[in-house]
Design a protein around this motif. Structure first.
Motif, PDB file in Angstrom:
ATOM      1  N   ASP A  19      21.547 -37.385   4.988  1.00 38.55           N
ATOM      2  CA  ASP A  19      21.566 -35.959   5.366  1.00 38.55           C
ATOM      3  C   ASP A  19      20.165 -35.397   5.571  1.00 38.55           C
ATOM      4  O   ASP A  19      19.897 -34.236   5.260  1.00 38.55           O
ATOM      5  CB  ASP A  19      22.313 -35.124   4.324  1.00 38.55           C
ATOM      6  CG  ASP A  19      23.787 -35.443   4.245  1.00 38.55           C
ATOM      7  OD1 ASP A  19      24.308 -36.075   5.189  1.00 38.55           O
ATOM      8  OD2 ASP A  19      24.432 -35.065   3.251  1.00 38.55           O
TER       9      ASP A  19
ATOM     10  N   THR B 218      33.793 -38.258   6.031  1.00 34.92           N
ATOM     11  CA  THR B 218      32.993 -39.341   6.608  1.00 34.92           C
ATOM     12  C   THR B 218      32.913 -40.497   5.616  1.00 34.92           C
ATOM     13  O   THR B 218      31.871 -40.728   5.000  1.00 34.92           O
ATOM     14  CB  THR B 218      31.574 -38.854   6.978  1.00 34.92           C
ATOM     15  OG1 THR B 218      31.029 -38.094   5.883  1.00 34.92           O
ATOM     16  CG2 THR B 218      31.592 -37.995   8.218  1.00 34.92           C
TER      17      THR B 218
ATOM     18  N   GLU C 251      32.391 -44.025   3.904  1.00 38.39           N
ATOM     19  CA  GLU C 251      31.376 -45.050   4.162  1.00 38.39           C
ATOM     20  C   GLU C 251      31.577 -46.197   3.180  1.00 38.39           C
ATOM     21  O   GLU C 251      31.343 -46.044   1.975  1.00 38.39           O
ATOM     22  CB  GLU C 251      29.980 -44.452   3.993  1.00 38.39           C
ATOM     23  CG  GLU C 251      28.840 -45.380   4.360  1.00 38.39           C
ATOM     24  CD  GLU C 251      28.741 -45.648   5.857  1.00 38.39           C
ATOM     25  OE1 GLU C 251      28.386 -46.784   6.238  1.00 38.39           O
ATOM     26  OE2 GLU C 251      29.016 -44.722   6.645  1.00 38.39           O
TER      27      GLU C 251
ATOM     28  N   HIS D  86      25.379 -40.580   2.452  1.00 37.58           N
ATOM     29  CA  HIS D  86      24.581 -40.269   3.634  1.00 37.58           C
ATOM     30  C   HIS D  86      23.277 -39.589   3.244  1.00 37.58           C
ATOM     31  O   HIS D  86      23.251 -38.742   2.336  1.00 37.58           O
ATOM     32  CB  HIS D  86      25.372 -39.360   4.579  1.00 37.58           C
ATOM     33  CG  HIS D  86      26.704 -39.927   4.941  1.00 37.58           C
ATOM     34  ND1 HIS D  86      27.847 -39.653   4.214  1.00 37.58           N
ATOM     35  CD2 HIS D  86      27.087 -40.765   5.948  1.00 37.58           C
ATOM     36  CE1 HIS D  86      28.867 -40.306   4.753  1.00 37.58           C
ATOM     37  NE2 HIS D  86      28.432 -40.984   5.804  1.00 37.58           N
TER      38      HIS D  86
ATOM     39  N   ILE E  62      22.576 -43.706  -1.365  1.00 34.64           N
ATOM     40  CA  ILE E  62      22.533 -43.555   0.092  1.00 34.64           C
ATOM     41  C   ILE E  62      22.723 -44.922   0.762  1.00 34.64           C
ATOM     42  O   ILE E  62      22.059 -45.893   0.425  1.00 34.64           O
ATOM     43  CB  ILE E  62      21.186 -42.955   0.545  1.00 34.64           C
ATOM     44  CG1 ILE E  62      20.828 -41.704  -0.277  1.00 34.64           C
ATOM     45  CG2 ILE E  62      21.212 -42.662   2.035  1.00 34.64           C
ATOM     46  CD1 ILE E  62      21.838 -40.595  -0.207  1.00 34.64           C
TER      47      ILE E  62
ATOM     48  N   ALA F  51      24.784 -32.846   8.295  1.00 31.19           N
ATOM     49  CA  ALA F  51      23.912 -33.994   8.513  1.00 31.19           C
ATOM     50  C   ALA F  51      22.431 -33.664   8.309  1.00 31.19           C
ATOM     51  O   ALA F  51      21.592 -34.566   8.282  1.00 31.19           O
ATOM     52  CB  ALA F  51      24.109 -34.547   9.923  1.00 31.19           C
TER      53      ALA F  51
ATOM     54  N   SER G  46      23.843 -44.794   4.400  1.00 25.93           N
ATOM     55  CA  SER G  46      24.074 -44.496   5.807  1.00 25.93           C
ATOM     56  C   SER G  46      23.067 -43.457   6.276  1.00 25.93           C
ATOM     57  O   SER G  46      22.752 -42.513   5.541  1.00 25.93           O
ATOM     58  CB  SER G  46      25.498 -43.953   6.001  1.00 25.93           C
ATOM     59  OG  SER G  46      25.739 -43.627   7.350  1.00 25.93           O
ATOM     60  N   GLY G  47      22.568 -43.644   7.500  1.00 24.56           N
ATOM     61  CA  GLY G  47      21.611 -42.710   8.080  1.00 24.56           C
ATOM     62  C   GLY G  47      20.891 -43.375   9.233  1.00 24.56           C
ATOM     63  O   GLY G  47      21.050 -44.572   9.477  1.00 24.56           O
TER      64      GLY G  47
END
Length: 286
Positions: free
Chosen positions: A138, A228, A230, A136, A171, A151, A173-174
């Motif tokens: 973040d 979380t 992913e 993520h 990374i 987050a 996800s976002g």
């Protein structure tokens, strides 16, 4: 050693001599801002518990923990639900470690705990670079109106060290805004870890470096025990290789976060984390 620390079962092979130790493990059992599955507050202790299932010898590095002097200081006692005060306590503990010329290796806990050691490390080591391994970004400005969240933690870190000194790997996800901010402002390398890390090595040599490793950078097929998960991440082999690539760099602090034992019935996530901790001790603990 510190009024905010509570002794608990130690990581395998940890010694009892704080003064002689170069590297010190500290647990940060906090999961107050998690947005999906809670339980990472139990991560530090489970990593310690499963570590006894591993050998102290690393065939990767041909080094043995028995030849290293490191200390497990236990967990920081946190006021439940009080985010700023918890971060302040962790900062205080890490500040003491750095003042004593120790290498802090912090076990989370949720990813927000990273902000505390980064603040202290950046004060002690000007020009600090932060290497961030995570699924993520973040990078949110806030999450549900809160500026302090797992987050938002890398956005807060970027404000501390400068966005150009933040390097993000794996990374996947976002939000669209986070990805846009990352591409424009940080060393932003989505989806991969090994190739971009190789490309970044020359920019890192000679600089003080802090490493933050969110276990969810690893695909949930290898590390399901996280808050979380992913899909689409790296393998356990790849994250081990990435850590070994840091050998010879001036790494001055590290954390490993987001192990969530309640979703890790096989202990494979905690075992991977413990193995990474073993390798980190051998890499940075001399």
């Amino acid at each position: 050693m510190h009024e905010f620390l509570e002794h608990c079962g130690g990581f395998m092979g940890a010694g009892s001599d704080y003064q002689a130790a170069r590297l010190v493990l500290v647990g940060a059992p906090m999961d107050f801002t998690v947005s999906f599955r809670p339980g990472t507050r139990s991560g530090p202790q489970r990593i310690r518990e499963v570590s006894v299932g591993l050998e102290e010898y690393s065939p990767y590095q041909q080094l043995d923990l028995k030849d290293y002097c490191y200390y497990d200081a236990g967990d920081v006692v946190l006021p439940f639900g009080h985010v700023p005060q918890s971060l302040n306590r962790l900062e205080d503990v890490v500040g003491k470690l750095l003042a004593d010329d120790k290498f802090p290796l912090v076990l989370g806990g949720e990813h927000l705990i990273t902000l505390a050691p980064v603040k202290q490390t950046a004060q002690r080591f000007p020009g600090l670079a932060v290497l961030h391994f995570d699924a993520h970004a973040d990078l949110r400005v806030d999450y549900l109106g809160e500026s302090l969240s797992h987050a938002t933690v890398m956005r807060r870190v970027a404000e501390v060290v400068g966005s150009r000194n933040l390097f993000q790997f794996g990374i996947r996800s976002g939000t669209a805004d986070e990805f846009a901010y990352g591409y424009e402002n940080t060393g932003f390398y989505p989806f991969e870890i090994l190739n971009p890390l190789r490309q970044t090595m020359e920019r890192l040599r000679g600089r003080p470096i802090y490493v933050t490793l969110d276990i969810d950078v690893v695909d949930p097929a290898f590390a399901p025990g996280t808050g979380t998960p992913e899909p689409g991440g790296c393998s356990s082999v790849e994250i081990m290789a990435a850590l070994h690539m840091l050998k010879g760099l001036n790494v001055v602090g590290m954390d490993l976060v987001e192990v969530c034992p309640v979703y890790d019935q096989s202990d494979r996530t905690a075992l991977l984390a413990a193995k990474l901790v073993r390798e980190a001790i051998l890499l940075f603990g001399s």
